[in-house]
Scaffold this motif. Structure first.
Motif, short mmCIF file in Angstrom:
data_model
loop_
_atom_site.label_atom_id
_atom_site.label_comp_id
_atom_site.label_asym_id
_atom_site.label_seq_id
_atom_site.Cartn_x
_atom_site.Cartn_y
_atom_site.Cartn_z
N GLY A 31 36.80 48.56 61.31
CA GLY A 31 37.62 49.59 61.95
C GLY A 31 37.35 50.98 61.42
O GLY A 31 37.62 51.97 62.09
N ALA A 32 36.80 51.05 60.19
CA ALA A 32 36.44 52.34 59.60
C ALA A 32 35.00 52.73 59.93
O ALA A 32 34.48 53.70 59.37
CB ALA A 32 36.63 52.28 58.08
N LEU A 449 39.72 47.67 36.44
CA LEU A 449 38.27 47.53 36.24
C LEU A 449 37.52 47.77 37.54
O LEU A 449 36.48 48.44 37.56
CB LEU A 449 37.95 46.14 35.71
CG LEU A 449 38.21 45.89 34.22
CD1 LEU A 449 38.03 44.41 33.90
CD2 LEU A 449 37.27 46.73 33.36
N CYS A 450 38.04 47.21 38.65
CA CYS A 450 37.37 47.38 39.93
C CYS A 450 37.41 48.84 40.39
O CYS A 450 36.43 49.35 40.96
CB CYS A 450 38.01 46.49 40.98
SG CYS A 450 37.70 44.74 40.71
N ALA A 451 38.55 49.50 40.14
CA ALA A 451 38.66 50.90 40.53
C ALA A 451 37.64 51.76 39.79
O ALA A 451 37.19 52.79 40.31
CB ALA A 451 40.08 51.40 40.25
N GLY A 452 37.26 51.32 38.59
CA GLY A 452 36.26 52.05 37.82
C GLY A 452 34.84 51.64 38.11
O GLY A 452 33.90 52.11 37.47
N THR A 453 34.67 50.70 39.06
CA THR A 453 33.34 50.23 39.45
C THR A 453 33.10 50.64 40.89
O THR A 453 33.72 50.10 41.81
CB THR A 453 33.24 48.69 39.30
OG1 THR A 453 33.61 48.32 37.98
CG2 THR A 453 31.82 48.23 39.59
N GLU A 454 32.21 51.56 41.11
CA GLU A 454 32.02 52.14 42.43
C GLU A 454 31.62 51.10 43.46
O GLU A 454 30.73 50.28 43.24
CB GLU A 454 30.95 53.24 42.37
CG GLU A 454 30.81 54.01 43.69
CD GLU A 454 29.82 55.16 43.59
OE1 GLU A 454 29.59 55.81 44.62
OE2 GLU A 454 29.30 55.39 42.49
N GLY A 455 32.32 51.12 44.59
CA GLY A 455 31.95 50.28 45.71
C GLY A 455 32.36 48.83 45.61
O GLY A 455 31.85 47.99 46.36
N LEU A 456 33.29 48.50 44.70
CA LEU A 456 33.69 47.11 44.50
C LEU A 456 35.20 46.96 44.71
O LEU A 456 36.00 47.75 44.21
CB LEU A 456 33.35 46.64 43.08
CG LEU A 456 33.84 45.24 42.69
CD1 LEU A 456 33.16 44.17 43.54
CD2 LEU A 456 33.60 44.99 41.20
N ASP A 474 48.91 42.79 51.15
CA ASP A 474 48.16 43.33 50.03
C ASP A 474 46.72 43.66 50.42
O ASP A 474 46.19 44.70 50.01
CB ASP A 474 48.17 42.32 48.87
CG ASP A 474 47.48 42.86 47.64
OD1 ASP A 474 48.05 43.74 46.97
OD2 ASP A 474 46.33 42.42 47.34
N THR A 475 46.09 42.80 51.20
CA THR A 475 44.70 43.06 51.61
C THR A 475 44.61 44.37 52.37
O THR A 475 43.72 45.19 52.12
CB THR A 475 44.16 41.90 52.46
OG1 THR A 475 44.17 40.70 51.69
CG2 THR A 475 42.74 42.18 52.93
N ARG A 476 45.53 44.59 53.28
CA ARG A 476 45.48 45.83 54.06
C ARG A 476 45.74 47.05 53.18
O ARG A 476 45.10 48.09 53.34
CB ARG A 476 46.49 45.75 55.21
CG ARG A 476 46.16 44.69 56.22
CD ARG A 476 47.02 44.78 57.45
NE ARG A 476 46.19 45.06 58.62
CZ ARG A 476 46.63 45.00 59.88
NH1 ARG A 476 47.89 44.68 60.10
NH2 ARG A 476 45.83 45.26 60.86
N GLN A 477 46.67 46.91 52.25
CA GLN A 477 46.97 48.03 51.36
C GLN A 477 45.76 48.35 50.49
O GLN A 477 45.40 49.51 50.31
CB GLN A 477 48.16 47.69 50.49
CG GLN A 477 48.52 48.80 49.51
CD GLN A 477 49.67 48.39 48.60
OE1 GLN A 477 50.35 47.39 48.81
NE2 GLN A 477 49.89 49.18 47.56
N GLN A 478 45.13 47.32 49.94
CA GLN A 478 43.97 47.54 49.08
C GLN A 478 42.80 48.15 49.85
O GLN A 478 42.12 49.04 49.35
CB GLN A 478 43.53 46.21 48.45
CG GLN A 478 44.54 45.60 47.48
CD GLN A 478 44.88 46.53 46.34
OE1 GLN A 478 44.02 47.16 45.74
NE2 GLN A 478 46.18 46.63 46.05
N LEU A 483 39.14 52.64 51.08
CA LEU A 483 38.37 53.39 52.06
C LEU A 483 38.73 54.87 52.10
O LEU A 483 38.15 55.62 52.89
CB LEU A 483 38.58 52.79 53.45
CG LEU A 483 38.00 51.38 53.63
CD1 LEU A 483 38.42 50.78 54.96
CD2 LEU A 483 36.49 51.41 53.50
N GLN A 484 39.67 55.29 51.26
CA GLN A 484 40.05 56.71 51.25
C GLN A 484 38.93 57.57 50.71
O GLN A 484 38.22 57.18 49.78
CB GLN A 484 41.32 56.90 50.41
CG GLN A 484 42.57 56.41 51.12
CD GLN A 484 43.81 56.56 50.28
OE1 GLN A 484 43.74 56.95 49.10
NE2 GLN A 484 44.96 56.24 50.84
#
Length: 484
Positions: A31-32, A449-456, A474-478, A483-484
């Motif tokens: 959708g993005a 940890l994931c937020a600090g790993t680009e693209g994951l 949760d999946t939609r929120q994440q 994608l921001q």
């Protein structure tokens, strides 16, 4: 470009795992405008939201309802054109099998915790002294059970309402839903917002009542006539079965141009310039974005070379569960002797099932499909603290024999092999996320940890909490944040 296909933005994504969280993640990515591929190790889509054919009936082989504490699943169903298929269960209510006999479950509860300790059904289960102890909850300071950073379901219930509520109401419900001892489960994961509700409303009973008031979105059909909502009715389903949600979601993904690759297991992951490389058999997939939608242990195992710090946060595998489905020709069950189903207290001797769902008593659409006198029974086996016991060394046949004995005892109607039109056994290995005490903190560290790993990004029930409502929301929120 065909109508409905993904616009070409030059961005690519790979989703590993084709359960509900993986498929939903792919939909958000497409959708993005991101060219998206989904890899699934098995041959079927949807994970625990699956189907099987028994006696010519297409039945849910896993999840058969969703909690209505939020509109997350109903909203998704509506987007997929299934709004008109959302149905409430028959208002027959659910039961609990206690060591001293069966009792109706309270009409308004969360995880078996009653909103009113003096409700007649609660009092019948607890006795006068048990209800009296539970009612002391409203006089306790709101700090009781809410100040520790982490606490278990049992610790909270025991502190505020006492032992009998825990043993006679909560343990059967938690065992049936989560296949676990409530002493091991993080209350903030399996009942999010409950402790905050105590602080807001002053007692555990009031917090439960507030959560239940917020669970009416999809159950108005069962209460429109003025009936009091029965236990087990804070859920909804889809006419035709929950697996129809997966069929609609897969069709939607294909229309959006998402590439769906089944029978392909991701073997390893490596970081690459500008993205990720994922090896699967003799092929390597390259993508700028990687979403891993596997169970917790599998996700950490797959990523631990690429993101070594994740290894320290590998969760325990969830319990193994077996579901025995019996289709029986037994008109004696037309009277719904145990409403929509019955949960089993772990202390109950002689019964190995942890729950029985009388599916044709629960869903009117299924009763119509099955026809008069034909009934669908679903018995589940397996708890966190033990192995699946009913089959012993007899495999599926042993489970079948055990299910006949348990169904006869729980329904008070003899169910014999001669009554069975067809049957099936489905196994789910580690399918239910095990939200142990402290798991919420583990989730926070994993996501950091994931937020600090680009693209994951990691998604799935082990992070969101058990149940379709939690996973979808949760999946939609994440994905929105990702994608921001």
């Amino acid at each position: 470009m065909n109508a409905g296909t993904q616009p070409d933005t030059g961005r690519t994504a790979l989703v590993v795992g084709g359960g509900i969280s993986g498929l939903l993640a792919a939909r958000e990515l497409a959708g993005a405008g991101i060219s998206t591929t989904v890899l699934e190790a098995g041959d079927d889509w949807g994970g625990c939201v699956g189907s099987h054919v028994v006696a010519g009936l297409i039945l849910d082989s896993g999840a058969e309802s969703f909690a209505t504490r939020s509109t997350a699943v109903a909203d998704l169903a509506a987007e997929l054109g299934l709004a008109g298929k959302i149905v409430a269960p028959h208002p027959g209510g659910a039961w609990v099998q206690l060591p001293d006999g069966p009792r109706e479950l309270p009409k308004t509860g969360v995880l078996g915790i009653p909103a009113n300790p003096w409700d007649p059904e609660v009092r019948r289960s607890l006795g006068f002294m048990g209800s009296l102890r539970a009612s002391l909850d409203k006089y306790l300071p709101s700090a009781v059970g809410t100040t520790a950073d982490v606490t278990s379901v049992s610790a909270l219930v025991r502190a505020r309402m006492g032992k009998r509520v825990l043993e006679r109401l909560v343990e059967p419900v938690v065992g049936g839903v989560h296949s676990a001892d409530p002493g091991l489960l993080d209350v903030d994961m399996v009942a999010p917002g409950l402790r905050a509700g105590i602080r807001e409303h002053g007692s555990l009973a009031a917090a439960v009542a507030a959560q239940r008031r917020g669970s009416t979105t999809c159950t108005e059909a069962s209460t429109a006539s003025g009936q009091q909502t029965k236990a087990g009715s804070a859920v909804a389903g889809l006419e035709g079965g929950m697996h129809t949600l997966i069929s609609a979601l897969v069709a939607d993904l294909r229309q959006r141009g998402v590439t769906l690759v089944s029978g392909t297991r991701a073997d390893s992951v490596a970081r690459a310039a500008g993205g990720w490389n994922v090896s699967a058999g003799d092929r390597t997939y390259d993508a700028g974005l990687l979403v891993v939608a596997l169970d917790g242990p599998s996700a950490v195992d797959l990523l631990q070379d690429a993101v070594p710090d994740l290894a320290a946060h590998r969760p325990d595998r969830g319990p193994d569960v077996k579901l025995v489905t019996l289709v029986v020709d037994l008109p004696e069950l037309d009277r719904r002797p145990r409403g929509t189903g019955i949960l089993v207290a772990p202390q109950t001797a002689g019964i190995q099932a942890k729950a029985l769902t009388h599916a044709t008593a629960k869903w009117d659409w299924l009763a119509r499909q099955a026809g008069p006198g034909t009934h669908v029974l679903r018995l589940s086996y397996g708890r966190r603290e033990g192995t699946v016991p009913a089959g012993g060394t007899g495999g599926d046949r042993g489970l079948f024999d055990g299910a006949l004995r348990d169904a006869s005892a729980l329904l008070t109607v003899p169910v014999t092999g001669d009554d069975v039109v067809d049957w099936d056994v489905v196994g789910w290995r580690g399918a239910l996320p095990f939200a142990a005490v402290g798991h919420r903190q583990r989730v926070a560290k994993v996501r950091s940890l994931c937020a600090g790993t680009e693209g994951l990004l990691l998604v799935g029930g082990w992070l969101s909490g058990n149940g379709l409502a939690a996973v979808v929301a949760d999946t939609r929120q994440q994905l929105s944040t990702f994608l921001q």
